[in-house]
Write an enzyme that holds these catalytic residues in place. Structure first.
Site, PDB file in Angstrom:
ATOM      1  N   GLU A  90       0.669  -1.212  -0.135  1.00 45.12           N
ATOM      2  CA  GLU A  90      -0.126  -0.060   0.116  1.00 45.12           C
ATOM      3  C   GLU A  90       0.901   1.126   0.019  1.00 45.12           C
ATOM      4  OE1 GLU A  90      -4.175  -1.396   2.280  1.00 45.12           O
ATOM      5  OE2 GLU A  90      -2.462  -0.768   3.468  1.00 45.12           O
ATOM      6  N   CYS A 103       3.510   8.470   0.936  1.00 44.55           N
ATOM      7  CA  CYS A 103       4.029   7.578   1.882  1.00 44.55           C
ATOM      8  C   CYS A 103       4.148   6.409   1.065  1.00 44.55           C
ATOM      9  CB  CYS A 103       3.026   7.367   3.287  1.00 44.55           C
ATOM     10  SG  CYS A 103       3.506   6.040   4.495  1.00 44.55           S
ATOM     11  N   CYS A 110       5.888  -7.302   6.960  1.00 42.82           N
ATOM     12  CA  CYS A 110       7.151  -6.610   7.684  1.00 42.82           C
ATOM     13  C   CYS A 110       7.419  -7.756   8.783  1.00 42.82           C
ATOM     14  CB  CYS A 110       6.641  -5.443   8.421  1.00 42.82           C
ATOM     15  SG  CYS A 110       8.089  -4.615   9.694  1.00 42.82           S
ATOM     16  N   CYS A 114       5.761  -5.124  15.564  1.00 44.83           N
ATOM     17  CA  CYS A 114       5.479  -4.171  16.873  1.00 44.83           C
ATOM     18  C   CYS A 114       4.049  -4.286  17.439  1.00 44.83           C
ATOM     19  CB  CYS A 114       5.728  -2.876  16.280  1.00 44.83           C
ATOM     20  SG  CYS A 114       7.463  -2.272  15.698  1.00 44.83           S
ATOM     21  N   CYS A 117       0.958  -2.214  15.777  1.00 56.96           N
ATOM     22  CA  CYS A 117       1.033  -1.836  14.392  1.00 56.96           C
ATOM     23  C   CYS A 117       0.369  -3.181  13.341  1.00 56.96           C
ATOM     24  CB  CYS A 117       2.424  -1.670  13.884  1.00 56.96           C
ATOM     25  SG  CYS A 117       2.432  -1.376  11.872  1.00 56.96           S
ATOM     26  N   SER A 193      11.967   6.462   7.563  1.00 60.06           N
ATOM     27  CA  SER A 193      11.594   6.262   8.998  1.00 60.06           C
ATOM     28  C   SER A 193      12.190   4.763   9.272  1.00 60.06           C
ATOM     29  CB  SER A 193       9.995   6.326   9.101  1.00 60.06           C
ATOM     30  OG  SER A 193       9.712   6.124  10.404  1.00 60.06           O
ATOM     31  N   SER A 216      11.311   5.639  14.959  1.00 64.39           N
ATOM     32  CA  SER A 216      10.105   5.347  15.473  1.00 64.39           C
ATOM     33  C   SER A 216      10.374   4.813  17.137  1.00 64.39           C
ATOM     34  CB  SER A 216       9.352   4.113  14.990  1.00 64.39           C
ATOM     35  OG  SER A 216       8.933   4.774  13.564  1.00 64.39           O
ATOM     36  N   LEU A 217      10.808   5.542  17.969  1.00 72.24           N
ATOM     37  CA  LEU A 217      11.026   5.203  19.187  1.00 72.24           C
ATOM     38  C   LEU A 217       9.955   4.869  20.012  1.00 72.24           C
ATOM     39  CD1 LEU A 217      13.600   5.100  21.088  1.00 72.24           C
ATOM     40  CD2 LEU A 217      12.911   7.420  21.844  1.00 72.24           C
ATOM     41  N   HIS A 218       8.792   5.728  20.181  1.00 72.60           N
ATOM     42  CA  HIS A 218       7.818   5.353  20.774  1.00 72.60           C
ATOM     43  C   HIS A 218       7.879   4.977  22.107  1.00 72.60           C
ATOM     44  CE1 HIS A 218       6.304   5.402  16.993  1.00 72.60           C
ATOM     45  NE2 HIS A 218       6.540   4.073  16.566  1.00 72.60           N
ATOM     46  N   ASN A 292      -3.593   5.359  15.974  1.00 71.07           N
ATOM     47  CA  ASN A 292      -4.624   4.973  15.027  1.00 71.07           C
ATOM     48  C   ASN A 292      -5.198   3.762  15.525  1.00 71.07           C
ATOM     49  OD1 ASN A 292      -4.198   7.519  13.401  1.00 71.07           O
ATOM     50  ND2 ASN A 292      -2.633   6.587  12.694  1.00 71.07           N
ATOM     51  N   CYS A 334      -0.913   5.779   9.762  1.00 72.88           N
ATOM     52  CA  CYS A 334       0.267   5.208  10.286  1.00 72.88           C
ATOM     53  C   CYS A 334      -0.141   3.936  11.061  1.00 72.88           C
ATOM     54  CB  CYS A 334       0.922   6.075  11.152  1.00 72.88           C
ATOM     55  SG  CYS A 334       1.436   7.538  10.615  1.00 72.88           S
TER      56      CYS A 334
HETATM   57  N1  SAH Z   1       9.222   0.397   9.883  1.00 72.92           N
HETATM   58  C1  SAH Z   1       9.487   1.777   9.693  1.00 72.92           C
HETATM   59  C2  SAH Z   1       8.663   2.430   8.658  1.00 72.92           C
HETATM   60  C3  SAH Z   1       7.068   2.297   9.055  1.00 72.92           C
HETATM   61  S1  SAH Z   1       6.465   3.989   9.530  1.00 72.92           S
HETATM   62  C4  SAH Z   1       9.246   2.428  11.249  1.00 72.92           C
HETATM   63  O1  SAH Z   1       8.924   1.730  12.140  1.00 72.92           O
HETATM   64  O2  SAH Z   1       9.685   3.504  11.524  1.00 72.92           O
HETATM   65  C5  SAH Z   1       5.166   3.764  10.294  1.00 72.92           C
HETATM   66  C6  SAH Z   1       5.162   4.407  11.585  1.00 72.92           C
HETATM   67  O3  SAH Z   1       3.810   4.352  12.288  1.00 72.92           O
HETATM   68  C7  SAH Z   1       5.874   4.153  12.501  1.00 72.92           C
HETATM   69  O4  SAH Z   1       6.299   5.107  13.431  1.00 72.92           O
HETATM   70  C8  SAH Z   1       5.057   3.262  13.250  1.00 72.92           C
HETATM   71  O5  SAH Z   1       5.698   2.781  14.549  1.00 72.92           O
HETATM   72  C9  SAH Z   1       3.765   3.991  13.362  1.00 72.92           C
HETATM   73  N2  SAH Z   1       2.586   3.451  13.902  1.00 72.92           N
HETATM   74  C10 SAH Z   1       2.425   2.039  13.801  1.00 72.92           C
HETATM   75  N3  SAH Z   1       1.289   1.526  14.571  1.00 72.92           N
HETATM   76  C11 SAH Z   1       0.621   2.711  14.464  1.00 72.92           C
HETATM   77  C12 SAH Z   1      -0.616   3.176  15.085  1.00 72.92           C
HETATM   78  N4  SAH Z   1      -1.455   1.931  15.342  1.00 72.92           N
HETATM   79  N5  SAH Z   1      -0.838   4.466  15.158  1.00 72.92           N
HETATM   80  C13 SAH Z   1      -0.061   5.365  14.652  1.00 72.92           C
HETATM   81  N6  SAH Z   1       1.251   5.054  14.163  1.00 72.92           N
HETATM   82  C14 SAH Z   1       1.634   3.797  14.261  1.00 72.92           C
END
Ligand code: SAH
Length: 345
Positions: A90, A103, A110, A114, A117, A193, A216-218, A292, A334
């Site tokens: 996508e 994007c 993948c 995570c 995701c 990213s 993407s630390l989170h 999201n 995302c």
């Molecule tokens: N694998 C790379 C590229 C994907 S970017 C990365 O992890 O950076 C997609 C982004 O959306 C990442 O920052 C991911 O952590 C974030 N993401 C994943 N699930 C999400 C969700 N449910 N809501 C918002 N962001 C989310």
């Protein structure tokens, strides 16, 4: 037969010379491939019919096609692409004012799983070839012009997959998209990213990577992060911080930190303090991302938690942006990319 886009310019020249054609044809063909995004030999109208036939007999195009488009009430459009072997990925177009951000995906599925995701639930199928990454850009660029009257101005490698686990193809796609003889997009308008693959970040530094880099630390608590982002176990915080410091030293870059706000998991003031400490070794900009909805069962942080979090970081003079999500109603935001949505083109 080989995809003509998978051979080098030198190999193409050699082929042309062997077949009694002139060297300058290489540049013409390359322009069709990478500037105009041709997907057939028939459209290469400045080549002789004989040359077009010769190419047709020796090469093919592994075509990427738009299978489906779904448009959100906010203008965001999500695309489902079918690749030459039937795999699907996508991509998303996000308009805002004069800007259109695309994007794009770097892998089919993948491997990283995570917990929050949706893409992770698909598992990993294969890497995208650089021509397939380029195709997403090229096909969506045509769409952007039609839908919004603007070409794509920015690209984020934030679709499906982990770009640093498909390093060569991602780098080659960036080279093609930024090539002056091709689309010529400025590297500063591209963001890669990553979930945080230390070795890949070091490679970016050594290769003098020009685009922006986002992590993407989170979560800045290592143990907590490793429970929901298992990649943390093989890429621990010390490795990540070393790699990011090295990237900054080599390229002068400020790193963007993406931080998804999840209720009760990573949104306390103590979490903000840990984030501040994690970022001490290098300059950063922080994007707080609204969570999201996926099927994962997590909840987004309440507004007051977000405000407290921001207030703490700002008291430490950190640059913080709050990113509200786009395209949620069509699962285009995302973390929602998982081939859902049934509307056909
Ligand atoms: N694998 C790379 C590229 C994907 S970017 C990365 O992890 O950076 C997609 C982004 O959306 C990442 O920052 C991911 O952590 C974030 N993401 C994943 N699930 C999400 C969700 N449910 N809501 C918002 N962001 C989310």
């Amino acid at each position: 037969m080989e995809d003509i886009r998978h051979i080098t310019a030198e190999q193409l020249t050699e082929f042309l010379l062997q077949n009694g054609e002139k060297k300058f044809r290489t540049a013409q063909i390359e322009e069709w491939l990478w500037k105009r995004g041709a997907l057939t030999f028939g459209e290469m109208t400045n080549l002789s019919v004989a040359l077009r036939q010769l190419l047709e007999q020796h090469f093919t195009f592994q075509r990427t096609a738009i299978e489906r488009r779904v448009q959100s009430s906010d203008g965001t459009a999500k695309y489902l692409f079918t690749l030459h072997d039937g795999c699907q990925v996508e991509g998303v177009l996000i308009p805002s004012g004069q800007r259109v951000t695309a994007c794009i995906s770097s892998q089919v599925g993948c491997a990283l799983k995570c917990a929050f995701c949706a893409t992770g639930t698909l598992g990993f199928t294969r890497n995208l070839h650089f021509s397939e990454i380029f195709d997403q850009y090229m096909l969506m660029n045509r769409e952007a012009e039609q839908l919004y009257g603007h070409a794509i101005s920015n690209i984020v490698y934030m679709g499906m997959g982990e770009p640093l686990l498909n390093y060569e193809n991602v780098m080659e796609s960036v080279r093609l998209i930024t090539a002056p003889a091709g689309p010529g997009l400025s590297p500063s308008r591209i963001t890669l990213s990553t979930v945080g693959i230390a070795e890949g970040i070091r490679r970016l530094a050594d290769d003098g990577f020009k685009p922006e880099v986002a992590l993407s630390l989170h979560c800045a608590d290592e143990l907590k992060r490793s429970l929901r982002m298992p990649v943390t176990r093989s890429n621990n915080f010390a490795m990540l911080q070393d790699a990011l410091r090295y990237l900054h030293e080599k390229t002068g870059k400020r790193i963007t930190i993406e931080y998804l706000m999840l209720k009760g998991w990573n949104d306390s003031v103590e979490d903000a303090r840990k984030l501040f400490r994690f970022c001490m070794p290098f300059p950063v900009k922080i994007n707080l991302i609204e969570y999201n909805a996926t099927d994962s069962g997590y909840e987004k942080s309440p507004e007051e938690n977000v405000q407290r979090f921001v207030a703490f970081l700002e008291s430490k003079n950190m640059v913080v942006n709050i990113r509200h999500s786009r395209g949620q109603d069509i699962d285009a935001a995302c973390g929602q990319l998982a081939k859902k949505g049934e509307t056909r083109l």
